[in-house]
Design a protein around this motif. Structure first.
Motif, short mmCIF file in Angstrom:
data_model
loop_
_atom_site.label_atom_id
_atom_site.label_comp_id
_atom_site.label_asym_id
_atom_site.label_seq_id
_atom_site.Cartn_x
_atom_site.Cartn_y
_atom_site.Cartn_z
N ARG A 142 65.86 14.87 48.27
CA ARG A 142 67.09 14.12 48.49
C ARG A 142 68.08 14.99 49.26
O ARG A 142 68.15 16.20 49.06
CB ARG A 142 67.72 13.71 47.15
N THR B 96 68.00 18.51 47.50
CA THR B 96 67.48 18.57 46.13
C THR B 96 65.99 18.28 46.10
O THR B 96 65.53 17.25 46.62
CB THR B 96 68.21 17.56 45.23
N ASP C 61 63.23 16.83 44.23
CA ASP C 61 63.34 15.80 43.21
C ASP C 61 61.96 15.24 42.85
O ASP C 61 61.60 14.12 43.21
CB ASP C 61 64.26 14.69 43.72
N ARG C 62 61.19 16.05 42.17
CA ARG C 62 59.89 15.62 41.66
C ARG C 62 59.70 16.23 40.27
O ARG C 62 58.82 17.07 40.05
CB ARG C 62 58.79 16.09 42.62
N PRO C 63 60.54 15.86 39.34
CA PRO C 63 60.56 16.54 38.04
C PRO C 63 59.27 16.44 37.26
O PRO C 63 58.96 17.32 36.45
CB PRO C 63 61.72 15.84 37.30
N ASN D 230 58.92 19.87 40.44
CA ASN D 230 59.32 19.96 41.85
C ASN D 230 58.31 20.74 42.71
O ASN D 230 58.69 21.41 43.68
CB ASN D 230 60.72 20.57 41.97
N GLY E 51 66.88 22.16 42.52
CA GLY E 51 65.87 21.26 41.99
C GLY E 51 66.40 20.44 40.84
O GLY E 51 67.45 20.75 40.27
N THR E 52 65.66 19.40 40.46
CA THR E 52 66.06 18.54 39.36
C THR E 52 65.14 18.78 38.15
O THR E 52 64.13 19.47 38.23
CB THR E 52 65.97 17.05 39.75
N SER F 13 61.57 25.09 41.31
CA SER F 13 60.32 24.58 41.89
C SER F 13 59.14 25.39 41.37
O SER F 13 59.22 26.61 41.25
CB SER F 13 60.35 24.67 43.42
#
Length: 229
Positions: free
Chosen positions: A3, A14, A16-18, A22, A48-49, A54
């Motif tokens: 994102r 960001t 964004d692949r929790p 990530n 990261g989310t 990551s």
């Protein structure tokens, strides 16, 4: 997976692949490079989310690669890391939670690395018979010095935020790393660009990265069956 938005004069990128902490696929690497390359603000903030920075390379992708594919995947990650390193913008990494393998390497490519107290770092690939091949064997000794780099890379141990600060892996430990990006963005953009270019002047990396990718491909070929899916 990636994102991008602008806030407070900073481009927020960001991971964004929790569900995969990530981890990055080739498509994710391309999206990350595009987000950084397309930024038109003097500062990019990379984070990261999901409580992680990551996990680096997605091992479910790596496990299916043949030798040439593994070499290209390494080169792909190296190109993205160089995109971050050579971007016109200053890139600030905000590390909250785990950074592992390629996640550490992406952080190393950033100009400033800032951790929260919950951040942890490790080059865990060595336990699987691999290593981080997105420029890590070049940047890690440059950032930490050879002794600390050897210790971190060969042990695979997890380093917390305080030790990362002591080692020089990060420059600050704060509750909200984004405030550092906003602080940097308050300065004169032309001065930021010139300073980054001068401190990033290094002409020997290409040869080292080529060798790194070749050795990584050898190890993927040997250990692919043992990688987690």
């Amino acid at each position: 997976m990636i994102r991008s938005e602008v806030d407070d004069g900073v481009t927020l990128v960001t991971l964004d692949r929790p569900s995969r902490r990530n981890a990055l696929t080739p498509e994710g690497l391309d999206a990350l490079a595009a987000a950084v390359d397309d930024a038109d603000t003097p500062v990019v903030y990379l984070t990261g989310t999901g409580g992680a920075f990551s996990a680096g390379a997605d091992f479910s992708v790596v496990a299916d690669l043949d030798r040439e594919g593994a070499k290209e995947f390494a080169r792909h990650g190296q190109r993205v890391a160089r995109t971050i390193e050579t971007a016109e913008s200053v890139v600030v990494a905000g590390i909250d939670g785990p950074a592992r393998g390629g996640g550490v390497e992406l952080a190393l490519a950033c100009d400033i690395r800032v951790a929260t107290p919950e951040a942890t770092f490790a080059e865990t690939g060595v336990a699987l018979g691999l290593f981080g091949a997105w420029g890590g064997t070049v940047r890690l000794p440059r950032v930490l010095g050879e002794g600390e780099a050897m210790d971190l890379a060969l042990s695979g141990r997890v380093v917390d935020a305080d030790e990362a600060l002591r080692m020089g892996l990060v420059s600050r430990v704060v509750d909200d790393p984004r405030t550092v990006a906003v602080e940097v963005a308050a300065n004169e953009p032309d001065a930021l660009t010139v300073l980054k270019r001068r401190m990033r002047d290094d002409a020997k990396r290409e040869v080292q990265e080529s060798r790194e990718a070749a050795v990584f491909a050898d190890l993927v070929e040997e250990h692919a069956d043992d990688l987690p899916s």
